[in-house]
Design a protein around this motif. Structure first.
Motif, short mmCIF file in Angstrom:
data_model
loop_
_atom_site.label_atom_id
_atom_site.label_comp_id
_atom_site.label_asym_id
_atom_site.label_seq_id
_atom_site.Cartn_x
_atom_site.Cartn_y
_atom_site.Cartn_z
N ALA A 159 46.16 50.65 34.48
CA ALA A 159 45.19 50.21 35.48
C ALA A 159 45.77 50.33 36.89
O ALA A 159 45.08 50.74 37.83
N TYR A 160 47.06 50.01 37.04
CA TYR A 160 47.67 50.11 38.37
C TYR A 160 47.79 51.57 38.81
O TYR A 160 47.65 51.88 40.00
N LEU A 161 48.03 52.47 37.86
CA LEU A 161 48.06 53.90 38.19
C LEU A 161 46.72 54.32 38.78
O LEU A 161 46.66 55.09 39.75
N MET A 162 45.63 53.80 38.20
CA MET A 162 44.29 54.13 38.71
C MET A 162 44.12 53.58 40.13
O MET A 162 43.51 54.24 40.98
N VAL A 163 44.65 52.38 40.39
CA VAL A 163 44.56 51.81 41.73
C VAL A 163 45.25 52.74 42.73
O VAL A 163 44.68 53.11 43.76
N LEU A 164 46.48 53.15 42.41
CA LEU A 164 47.24 53.99 43.34
C LEU A 164 46.55 55.34 43.57
O LEU A 164 46.61 55.90 44.65
N PHE A 205 40.58 42.16 34.71
CA PHE A 205 41.17 41.10 35.55
C PHE A 205 41.80 41.72 36.80
O PHE A 205 41.70 41.17 37.89
N LEU A 206 42.42 42.89 36.62
CA LEU A 206 43.05 43.55 37.77
C LEU A 206 42.03 44.34 38.59
O LEU A 206 42.07 44.33 39.82
N THR A 243 34.61 39.96 41.98
CA THR A 243 34.42 38.54 41.73
C THR A 243 33.06 38.25 41.09
O THR A 243 32.90 37.27 40.39
N TYR A 244 32.06 39.11 41.35
CA TYR A 244 30.77 38.91 40.69
C TYR A 244 30.06 40.24 40.50
O TYR A 244 29.99 41.00 41.45
N PRO A 245 29.50 40.55 39.36
CA PRO A 245 29.64 39.84 38.08
C PRO A 245 30.97 40.16 37.41
O PRO A 245 31.52 41.23 37.61
N ARG A 246 31.48 39.23 36.60
CA ARG A 246 32.73 39.44 35.90
C ARG A 246 32.46 39.86 34.46
O ARG A 246 31.45 39.49 33.89
N MET A 247 33.43 40.56 33.88
CA MET A 247 33.31 40.85 32.45
C MET A 247 33.55 39.57 31.66
O MET A 247 34.24 38.66 32.14
N LEU A 248 33.00 39.48 30.45
CA LEU A 248 33.02 38.23 29.67
C LEU A 248 34.41 37.62 29.50
O LEU A 248 34.57 36.41 29.71
#
Lengths: 269, 295
Positions: B119-124, B233-234, B238-243
């Motif tokens: 997930a962090y790789l995708m952010v970068l 989570f990463l 903030t809205y909408p959130r996954m379950l």
């Protein structure tokens, strides 16, 4: 036609390699960067600041790596002891209610462990398991044990009974049969199950956070604040260490198997 | 009598531990979600928390988002995984076994790398100031940081879908590759005799054989992406959130009295995911029964 086929194969392979390798390039740059401003594809200046911080005494990296490995290895050892007898009968015998047991063992692969952990949090408090490494180990058993049982079932199902019967006829005791017949046959399954169990335990974030309550700091917990809006250079350095630890687990498994058999054996993940 | 009881004694350690930790936790969660929560001084059973949940738009928005993300993730991972696997199979060179094994190790890399790392790789790569945007800027295609679209932390969840597609496609590929390996090379030649090209060979022969495994492994990916916590989570908003994130927020941010509501979300999650799991299991069973019919 055949040459086109070769070309296509090479092209597809190269595209896949790039797709897998490219995301790691910015991660690598970011961990060594010194003020990496926007339009620069490659940072204009490099520094070891992030790595110096990560490996400095007060960052808690070594403790986190050690805690992660300690938890992963103890969980794996417990899993192995629990799974050996179960896989023995599940892999080789048919009995009434077997599907129910199999369902119970496979269910934690589908239903995430945090659901159980949140449910019994109050009981964990009552038993004094929260905020302790022991509690985290107990909680990590839920998501890891199914993988160990699964790997051992595959090994046991190819073992059969005849070899042990032959050993018995030749006068081998139960212990000898286990050491010289069963164990060597199970070795690939044990190594595969152990590395899966270690990998799954290493990558747990939420379960460790819930049970450890911030007192038990494993690598994913120490990493998270940095990658969610913290210092990107330090976050990248931690991410590289985290990925490296996971890759090392696979490498170790490969190495052990090759040493054991002196040839390449494919492990089914 | 003795041989009949032996299997049950042997499975007892594993089954006992899972019954206490896993099933026990589920049952405790279920009981608390029904309002029996001594820690907060509540002793009555009721469906109030479920009623509260089902009447809140937060929950429904989360549920819809979770379904959409899980569906798109598993579909794209499924298509990508199938494409890669079939490409590598159809274009396979005979007699390059050893080299192929090294590649296969490498293709397992996304499976081994933890989700948080991926997930962090995708952010970068994909944030507005990420690497892709930098490359486009130095090529002169964009001139300002805001010219690059918002891909990470957007409310559609494209970043989450992309992360999952990239990470789970190798899983699908690995699941269906063994099925492909059982297909003989002569089958392709036989189909050529009857005038089939590569595409019709794929459609008429490969696809029907791969379908059961493909569907069951796609169901597993769906169930996983439906209930996994770290990536949304990463990457989520903030809205909408996954379950799973909604449950985590209810569980940690509110007081003790908000916990039964979080546990009610968990119960609903567990029920949905179990149905998916059983469906995947059924599909793979049907396949192994067909298999005994022989091909």
């Amino acid at each position: 036609m055949r040459r086109i086929g070769h070309f296509m194969h090479a092209a597809v392979t190269i595209i896949l390699l790039i797709a897998i390798a490219i995301p790691f390039i910015p991660l690598f740059f970011s961990s060594f960067s010194h003020g990496w401003r926007w339009p620069e594809v490659i940072p204009h200046a490099f520094s070891l600041r992030a790595w110096v911080y990560v490996f400095s005494g007060n960052s808690g990296t070594w403790e986190a790596v050690w805690t992660s490995l300690e938890i992963a290895f103890i969980v794996t050892l417990i899993n192995l002891l629990l799974a050996l007898p179960a896989a023995n009968v599940l892999g080789r015998l048919r009995f009434r209610g077997k599907w129910l047991i199999e369902g119970l063992i496979y269910a934690p692969i589908i239903i995430p462990a945090f659901i159980s952990v949140m449910g019994m949090y109050i009981s964990f408090i009552r038993l004094g398991l929260t905020d302790s490494v022991t509690g985290v180990i107990v909680a990590h058993i839920i998501p890891t044990l199914p993988y160990m049982v699964r790997a051992l079932i595959v090994s046991y199902s190819t073992l059969g009974f005849q070899w042990e019967e032959q050993g018995q006829m030749l006068g081998a005791s139960g212990f000898q049969r286990f050491c010289y017949i069963v164990m060597p046959h199970l070795m690939p399954g044990i190594v595969a199950g152990a590395s899966l169990s270690i990998l799954v335990s290493l990558s747990q974030y939420l379960v460790t956070f819930l049970v450890g309550g911030g007192q038990v700091m494993t690598l994913p917990l120490i990493l998270f604040p940095f990658i969610s809006g913290g210092d990107p250079a330090i976050g990248s350095a931690y991410t590289l260490i985290f990925a490296g630890m996971a890759a090392f687990a696979l490498f170790l498994m490969d190495f052990l198997l090759k040493r054991y058999y002196g040839k390449k054996v494919t492990v089914h993940l | 009598m003795w041989p009949n009881i032996k299997p049950y004694i042997y499975v007892l350690p594993t089954a006992g531990v899972l019954l206490i930790l896993f099933v026990g936790g589920l049952i405790e969660g279920l009981i608390q979600s029904l309002g029996y929560f001594p820690a907060a001084g509540q002793y009555g059973f009721s469906l109030d928390y479920y009623r509260q949940l089902l009447s809140s738009s937060d929950f429904w928005d989360s549920l819809i988002l979770t379904f959409r993300i899980a569906l798109l993730s598993s579909l794209s991972a499924g298509v990508l995984g199938m494409f890669v696997s079939v490409c590598l199979f159809m274009l396979k060179r005979p007699g390059s076994g050893r080299k192929n094994q090294i590649w296969q190790r490498f293709f397992q890399l996304p499976l081994i790398v933890p989700h948080l790392v991926w997930a962090y790789l995708m952010v970068l790569l994909f944030t507005q100031s990420g690497w892709l945007s930098r490359i486009l800027a130095s090529l002169g295609w964009i001139h300002h940081i805001n010219d690059f679209p918002v891909l990470v932390n957007d409310s559609f969840g494209g970043d989450i879908i992309f992360t999952y597609a990239w990470k789970e496609a190798p899983f699908i590929a690995l699941m269906i590759y063994p099925v492909l390996l059982r297909i003989h090379g002569s089958w392709f030649e036989a189909s050529r005799v009857f005038g089939a090209n590569r595409w019709s060979f794929f459609r008429e022969i490969l696809l029907p054989l791969l379908m059961p495994t493909w569907i069951s492994s796609s169901f597993i990916v769906f169930a996983f992406t439906f209930s996994a916590f770290e990536v949304p989570f990463l990457l989520g908003v903030t809205y909408p959130r996954m379950l799973p994130v909604l449950s985590y927020n209810l569980y940690t941010s509110g007081g003790l009295e908000a916990r039964p509501e979080a546990l009610a979300v968990n119960v609903i999650l567990a029920v949905i995911v179990s149905i998916l799991g059983v469906a995947a299991y059924r599909l793979s069973q049907r396949w192994s029964m067909d298999e005994q019919g022989g091909w």
